[in-house]
Write an enzyme that holds these catalytic residues in place. Structure first.
Site, PDB file in Angstrom:
ATOM      1  N   GLY A   1      -5.347   6.704  -7.822  1.00 45.98           N
ATOM      2  CA  GLY A   1      -4.775   7.702  -8.719  1.00 45.98           C
ATOM      3  C   GLY A   1      -5.724   8.085  -9.853  1.00 45.98           C
ATOM      4  O   GLY A   1      -5.653   9.196 -10.377  1.00 45.98           O
TER       5      GLY A   1
ATOM      6  N   GLU B   1      -6.633   3.461  -1.470  1.00 44.62           N
ATOM      7  CA  GLU B   1      -5.220   3.230  -1.144  1.00 44.62           C
ATOM      8  C   GLU B   1      -5.013   2.648   0.246  1.00 44.62           C
ATOM      9  O   GLU B   1      -4.118   1.837   0.471  1.00 44.62           O
ATOM     10  CB  GLU B   1      -4.421   4.549  -1.247  1.00 44.62           C
ATOM     11  CG  GLU B   1      -4.200   5.040  -2.668  1.00 44.62           C
ATOM     12  CD  GLU B   1      -5.263   6.018  -3.154  1.00 44.62           C
ATOM     13  OE1 GLU B   1      -6.381   6.033  -2.602  1.00 44.62           O
ATOM     14  OE2 GLU B   1      -4.961   6.759  -4.107  1.00 44.62           O
TER      15      GLU B   1
ATOM     16  N   ALA C   1      -2.988   3.962  -9.575  1.00 48.87           N
ATOM     17  CA  ALA C   1      -1.599   3.749  -9.941  1.00 48.87           C
ATOM     18  C   ALA C   1      -1.404   2.257 -10.193  1.00 48.87           C
ATOM     19  O   ALA C   1      -2.179   1.432  -9.697  1.00 48.87           O
ATOM     20  CB  ALA C   1      -0.693   4.224  -8.817  1.00 48.87           C
TER      21      ALA C   1
ATOM     22  N   GLU D   1      -7.859  10.682  -8.432  1.00 47.88           N
ATOM     23  CA  GLU D   1      -7.031  11.883  -8.273  1.00 47.88           C
ATOM     24  C   GLU D   1      -6.794  12.582  -9.614  1.00 47.88           C
ATOM     25  O   GLU D   1      -6.804  13.808  -9.689  1.00 47.88           O
ATOM     26  CB  GLU D   1      -5.697  11.508  -7.621  1.00 47.88           C
ATOM     27  CG  GLU D   1      -5.875  10.990  -6.207  1.00 47.88           C
ATOM     28  CD  GLU D   1      -4.570  10.499  -5.622  1.00 47.88           C
ATOM     29  OE1 GLU D   1      -4.212   9.331  -5.893  1.00 47.88           O
ATOM     30  OE2 GLU D   1      -3.906  11.255  -4.906  1.00 47.88           O
TER      31      GLU D   1
HETATM   32  C1  HXC Z   1      -2.500  -2.792 -11.694  1.00 56.17           C
HETATM   33  C2  HXC Z   1      -4.691  -3.434 -11.980  1.00 56.17           C
HETATM   34  C3  HXC Z   1      -5.123  -2.317 -11.218  1.00 56.17           C
HETATM   35  C4  HXC Z   1      -4.122  -1.423 -10.693  1.00 56.17           C
HETATM   36  C5  HXC Z   1      -6.864  -3.434 -11.838  1.00 56.17           C
HETATM   37  N1  HXC Z   1      -5.797  -4.070 -12.353  1.00 56.17           N
HETATM   38  N2  HXC Z   1      -6.475  -2.354 -11.140  1.00 56.17           N
HETATM   39  N3  HXC Z   1      -3.390  -3.639 -12.217  1.00 56.17           N
HETATM   40  N4  HXC Z   1      -2.827  -1.708 -10.962  1.00 56.17           N
HETATM   41  N5  HXC Z   1      -4.433  -0.352  -9.974  1.00 56.17           N
HETATM   42  C6  HXC Z   1      -5.815  -5.295 -13.161  1.00 56.17           C
HETATM   43  C7  HXC Z   1      -6.196  -6.518 -12.366  1.00 56.17           C
HETATM   44  O1  HXC Z   1      -5.079  -7.022 -11.669  1.00 56.17           O
HETATM   45  C8  HXC Z   1      -6.667  -7.450 -13.443  1.00 56.17           C
HETATM   46  O2  HXC Z   1      -5.552  -8.002 -14.089  1.00 56.17           O
HETATM   47  C9  HXC Z   1      -7.332  -6.503 -14.440  1.00 56.17           C
HETATM   48  O3  HXC Z   1      -6.819  -5.201 -14.155  1.00 56.17           O
HETATM   49  C10 HXC Z   1      -8.833  -6.466 -14.259  1.00 56.17           C
HETATM   50  O4  HXC Z   1      -9.137  -6.222 -12.899  1.00 56.17           O
HETATM   51  P1  HXC Z   1     -10.045  -7.188 -12.003  1.00 56.17           P
HETATM   52  O5  HXC Z   1      -9.656  -6.956 -10.596  1.00 56.17           O
HETATM   53  O6  HXC Z   1      -9.977  -8.592 -12.511  1.00 56.17           O
HETATM   54  O7  HXC Z   1     -11.487  -6.601 -12.329  1.00 56.17           O
HETATM   55  P2  HXC Z   1     -12.747  -6.498 -11.357  1.00 56.17           P
HETATM   56  O8  HXC Z   1     -12.914  -7.790 -10.601  1.00 56.17           O
HETATM   57  O9  HXC Z   1     -13.858  -6.014 -12.217  1.00 56.17           O
HETATM   58  O10 HXC Z   1     -12.367  -5.387 -10.284  1.00 56.17           O
HETATM   59  C11 HXC Z   1     -12.156  -4.056 -10.710  1.00 56.17           C
HETATM   60  C12 HXC Z   1     -11.517  -3.241  -9.549  1.00 56.17           C
HETATM   61  C13 HXC Z   1     -10.262  -3.968  -9.040  1.00 56.17           C
HETATM   62  C14 HXC Z   1     -12.544  -3.102  -8.397  1.00 56.17           C
HETATM   63  C15 HXC Z   1     -11.219  -1.845 -10.086  1.00 56.17           C
HETATM   64  O11 HXC Z   1      -9.423  -4.257 -10.177  1.00 56.17           O
HETATM   65  C16 HXC Z   1      -9.461  -3.182  -8.077  1.00 56.17           C
HETATM   66  O12 HXC Z   1      -9.799  -3.103  -6.887  1.00 56.17           O
HETATM   67  N6  HXC Z   1      -8.325  -2.601  -8.532  1.00 56.17           N
HETATM   68  C17 HXC Z   1      -7.408  -1.889  -7.677  1.00 56.17           C
HETATM   69  C18 HXC Z   1      -7.968  -0.541  -7.314  1.00 56.17           C
HETATM   70  C19 HXC Z   1      -6.999   0.196  -6.376  1.00 56.17           C
HETATM   71  O13 HXC Z   1      -6.671  -0.306  -5.299  1.00 56.17           O
HETATM   72  N7  HXC Z   1      -6.517   1.361  -6.824  1.00 56.17           N
HETATM   73  C20 HXC Z   1      -5.595   2.153  -6.039  1.00 56.17           C
HETATM   74  C21 HXC Z   1      -4.201   1.835  -6.490  1.00 56.17           C
HETATM   75  S1  HXC Z   1      -3.005   2.678  -5.494  1.00 56.17           S
HETATM   76  P3  HXC Z   1      -5.496  -9.576 -14.487  1.00 56.17           P
HETATM   77  O14 HXC Z   1      -4.101  -9.734 -15.040  1.00 56.17           O
HETATM   78  O15 HXC Z   1      -5.757 -10.337 -13.253  1.00 56.17           O
HETATM   79  O16 HXC Z   1      -6.584  -9.699 -15.526  1.00 56.17           O
HETATM   80  C22 HXC Z   1      -3.003   4.244  -6.085  1.00 56.17           C
HETATM   81  C23 HXC Z   1      -2.038   5.160  -5.433  1.00 56.17           C
HETATM   82  C24 HXC Z   1      -2.195   6.545  -5.938  1.00 56.17           C
HETATM   83  O17 HXC Z   1      -3.698   4.585  -6.985  1.00 56.17           O
HETATM   84  C25 HXC Z   1      -0.889   7.234  -5.852  1.00 56.17           C
HETATM   85  C26 HXC Z   1      -0.683   8.228  -6.938  1.00 56.17           C
HETATM   86  C27 HXC Z   1      -0.925   7.780  -8.357  1.00 56.17           C
END
Ligand code: HXC
Length: 257
Positions: free
Chosen positions: A108, A131, A65, A111
């Site tokens: 997400g 999450e 998400a 999911e």
């Molecule tokens: C918003 C995101 C994002 C996300 C990545 N980005 N994931 N933006 N929401 N979920 C953005 C980063 O901020 C970054 O923006 C760009 O994408 C590239 O990501 P990086 O982190 O620079 O890349 P990398 O170092 O290769 O790492 C990749 C990654 C990491 C391991 C996937 O981005 C990460 O941990 N993302 C979050 C994963 C996460 O926690 N997902 C769960 C979300 S909660 P900039 O502007 O800096 O370039 C969820 C709840 C579910 O999903 C509920 C129902 C839907």
């Protein structure tokens, strides 16, 4: 309006949806959810489409998400404007949906892949429910579908530790149906979808419905449901065509309507 967060196209009898928010690794925001569901419903209603593929980019299927969109929401805002509700409608799509997953399928994104009927994944795919690291938990069915797909132990491990697993572990625990080289991912998924789209359309929908009943009903109820669908398949033209073609030693030609 034309969608902005996805590409939507038809390849022969396969509907293809490509998630496209490259700057955020296809983070699932409201607009993307709305656009994906609109595209799915349109494909479901289109007689020229027999199966659907959802894919992302080489780097990410979807990284979850959209954290920026969610970060400042309050309980009341989330409760009254349930931004994840559109995803529930994916369950009403009666045609098969294949997730073609390369790169990150996290939160997400994982999911969403699990919501599809099955997953074909590239060698570099990574799955996880991180999450818990953000102070939350899965919110579009992950706790339920992961538990059903892989059992309690692995679901608890992934959801409580937030660790990411590679594609081989995902295959070993049963999340993923097939693992293919990254450069063959889309082609393999499209071919599988094309194969499905060539079969007797009502039988395909009935088969999907029957398997899904296994996740909701008792064995007795599920068996009864399957039997009724099996009998109903004999009311379709495709059943006659499929069996008569076999007897005549020729390839069946299913009419699609
Ligand atoms: C918003 C995101 C994002 C996300 C990545 N980005 N994931 N933006 N929401 N979920 C953005 C980063 O901020 C970054 O923006 C760009 O994408 C590239 O990501 P990086 O982190 O620079 O890349 P990398 O170092 O290769 O790492 C990749 C990654 C990491 C391991 C996937 O981005 C990460 O941990 N993302 C979050 C994963 C996460 O926690 N997902 C769960 C979300 S909660 P900039 O502007 O800096 O370039 C969820 C709840 C579910 O999903 C509920 C129902 C839907």
């Amino acid at each position: 309006d034309a969608p902005e967060t996805i590409f939507v196209e038809r390849r022969d009898r396969v509907g293809l949806i490509t998630l496209h928010r490259p700057k955020s690794l296809n983070a699932l925001n409201r607009q993307l959810a709305r656009e994906v569901l609109e595209a799915l419903k349109a494909f479901d209603a289109d007689d020229n489409v027999g199966a659907i593929v959802i894919t992302g980019s080489a780097r990410a299927f979807a990284a979850g998400a959209d954290i920026e969109e969610m970060a400042n929401l309050t309980f009341a805002e989330f409760y009254c404007d349930d931004i994840f509700a559109p995803w529930d409608e994916l369950r009403s799509v009666s045609k098969p949906i294949i997730a073609a997953v390369g790169g990150y399928a996290l939160g997400g994104g994982c999911e969403l892949a699990l919501m599809c009927d099955f997953i074909i994944a590239a060698e570099d795919a990574q799955f996880g429910q991180p999450e818990i690291k953000l102070g939350i938990l899965p919110g579009i069915g992950g706790s339920q579908r992961l538990a059903k797909a892989v059992g309690k132990a692995v679901a608890m491990d992934l959801i409580l530790t937030g660790r990411t697993i590679d594609v081989h572990e995902a295959k070993a625990v049963g999340m993923v149906a097939r693992v293919v080289p990254s450069n063959e991912l889309l082609q393999t998924a499209l071919e599988a979808a094309h194969t499905i789209a060539g079969y007797n359309c009502p039988a395909v929908r009935m088969a999907k419905e029957a398997v899904n009943v296994a996740f909701e009903a008792s064995l007795t109820e599920g068996m009864r449901h399957e039997r009724r669908l099996f009998q109903a398949a004999f009311a379709t033209e495709g059943q006659k065509e499929g069996m008569h073609a076999f007897i005549a030693k020729r390839a069946p030609v299913f009419r699609h309507r």
